[in-house]
Design an enzyme around this catalytic site. Sequence first.
Site, mmCIF file in Angstrom:
data_model
loop_
_atom_site.group_PDB
_atom_site.id
_atom_site.type_symbol
_atom_site.label_atom_id
_atom_site.label_comp_id
_atom_site.label_asym_id
_atom_site.label_seq_id
_atom_site.Cartn_x
_atom_site.Cartn_y
_atom_site.Cartn_z
ATOM 1 N N ASP A 4 -1.694 -0.294 6.284
ATOM 2 C CA ASP A 4 -2.097 0.295 7.268
ATOM 3 C C ASP A 4 -3.014 0.497 8.168
ATOM 4 O OD1 ASP A 4 -1.979 2.302 5.666
ATOM 5 O OD2 ASP A 4 -2.029 3.672 7.137
ATOM 6 N N ASP A 8 1.036 -1.315 -0.141
ATOM 7 C CA ASP A 8 -0.483 0.488 -0.509
ATOM 8 C C ASP A 8 0.731 1.056 -0.198
ATOM 9 O OD1 ASP A 8 -2.209 1.579 0.543
ATOM 10 O OD2 ASP A 8 -1.361 1.860 2.280
ATOM 11 N N ASN A 62 -3.838 9.797 -6.703
ATOM 12 C CA ASN A 62 -2.304 10.492 -6.468
ATOM 13 C C ASN A 62 -1.633 10.165 -6.197
ATOM 14 O OD1 ASN A 62 -3.317 13.365 -6.196
ATOM 15 N ND2 ASN A 62 -3.989 12.656 -4.703
ATOM 16 N N GLY A 85 -7.252 4.384 3.983
ATOM 17 C CA GLY A 85 -7.520 2.904 2.702
ATOM 18 C C GLY A 85 -8.597 3.516 1.962
ATOM 19 N N ARG A 87 -11.165 8.660 -2.163
ATOM 20 C CA ARG A 87 -11.517 9.276 -1.478
ATOM 21 C C ARG A 87 -13.418 10.366 -1.527
ATOM 22 N NH1 ARG A 87 -9.018 13.499 -6.796
ATOM 23 N NH2 ARG A 87 -7.176 12.382 -5.995
ATOM 24 N N SER A 109 -5.659 5.735 -4.074
ATOM 25 C CA SER A 109 -4.845 6.796 -4.158
ATOM 26 C C SER A 109 -4.615 7.553 -5.577
ATOM 27 C CB SER A 109 -3.712 7.552 -2.852
ATOM 28 O OG SER A 109 -4.023 8.690 -3.892
ATOM 29 N N ASP A 116 -0.610 4.889 0.957
ATOM 30 C CA ASP A 116 0.577 6.209 2.088
ATOM 31 C C ASP A 116 -0.560 5.032 3.410
ATOM 32 O OD1 ASP A 116 -1.354 8.784 0.917
ATOM 33 O OD2 ASP A 116 -1.637 7.135 -0.484
HETATM 34 C C1 G6P Z 1 -5.263 5.980 0.293
HETATM 35 C C2 G6P Z 1 -5.282 6.682 2.165
HETATM 36 C C3 G6P Z 1 -6.853 7.438 2.034
HETATM 37 C C4 G6P Z 1 -6.973 7.903 0.895
HETATM 38 C C5 G6P Z 1 -6.995 7.627 -0.627
HETATM 39 C C6 G6P Z 1 -7.410 8.003 -1.938
HETATM 40 O O1 G6P Z 1 -6.029 5.009 0.308
HETATM 41 O O2 G6P Z 1 -5.269 6.090 2.660
HETATM 42 O O3 G6P Z 1 -6.704 8.365 3.113
HETATM 43 O O4 G6P Z 1 -8.589 8.972 0.581
HETATM 44 O O5 G6P Z 1 -5.807 6.727 -0.636
HETATM 45 O O6 G6P Z 1 -6.498 9.023 -2.078
HETATM 46 P P1 G6P Z 1 -6.686 10.005 -3.479
HETATM 47 O O7 G6P Z 1 -4.852 10.820 -2.986
HETATM 48 O O8 G6P Z 1 -6.928 9.524 -4.643
HETATM 49 O O9 G6P Z 1 -7.188 11.440 -2.708
HETATM 50 MG MG MG Z 2 -1.983 2.616 3.441
#
Ligand code: G6P
Ligand code: MG
Length: 221
Positions: free
Chosen positions: A176, A15, A124, A52, A55, A122, A17
Site C-alpha cells: 500500500d 506488506d 511490531n 512503509g 520508525r 515494522s 500495515d
Molecule cells: C510500516 C508502516 C510505517 C511504519 C513502519 C515502522 O511500514 O507503514 O508507517 O513507520 O512500519 O513501524 P514500527 O512498528 O516499527 O514503528
Molecule cells: Mg504498508
Amino acid sequence: MIRMGYMEKSAVIFDLDGVIVSTDEYHYEAWKEISEQEDIPFNREINEKLRGVSRMESLDIILSNSTKSYSETEKLLLAERKNERYRELLNHLSAKDILPGVRELILNLKGREIKIAIGSSSKNTPFILEKIGLASSFDAIADGNAIKNSKPDPEVFLLAAERLGVRPEECIVMEDAEAGIEAAIAAGMKAVGIGAASNCPNAHIGVEDLTKLNIEQLLER
Ligand code: G6P
Ligand code: MG
C-alpha cells in the site's frame, strides 16, 4: 499438482500495515500526539509520506518541519515515546481489523500450495500478527527487526524470498506504500498496488482493496 500456464513456482509477500491490517490510524494518532507535544506541524499529508518508512526515518520526516534541532539521543527518546503510545493504541487491535479480502486470499493461496510471507518495515510485526490471530498463518516473516535498510530498499523482500526458499522473480508483492512498490521492483518482483498505492505508476496492477484482486489472472501472467 500441475498448474498449466502458471508461473513455474510462485510466492506472495504481503506488506503488513495497510495491506493485512489497518494500523494506519494508530500510527497517525501516535505521531500526531508527539508532534503536538513538540509543537511541530503534522497533518494527514505528512502522514502519507510515512507509509512503509521505518520508525526512525519517519521521525526524520516529521522533524524536518521543526525549527529546533534534535540530538541522536533526543530522537531515540521521541521514537520510543511514539512507539509506547502506538503500542498502547495497538492493544485495541483484534481480528476485526484484518482488511477486506485478506483471509479469503490467504485461504485461496494455501489451497494452491503457494507460499506466503510477510515483508514489513515494522518492528511490531510479531505483536500485531499475534493480536489479529495470524501469527502462524505465514510460511516466513521478514520484518523491521531483521533488516538494516527499510523500503524503498529491497532488503526486506529479498529476505522474505530467501526465507521462503524461492527466487525473487517468482514473488508477487502486495503493497500500500509507494516506497514498498519501489522496493518490490528493485528486488525484481511483481508489485500489486493496494489502496493508497493503487495508482502507483510502477505497480504491475492496482486495486482498491484485496477483494478486487483477480489472483488467478495475476498468477497466469
Ligand atoms: C510500516 C508502516 C510505517 C511504519 C513502519 C515502522 O511500514 O507503514 O508507517 O513507520 O512500519 O513501524 P514500527 O512498528 O516499527 O514503528
Ligand atoms: Mg504498508
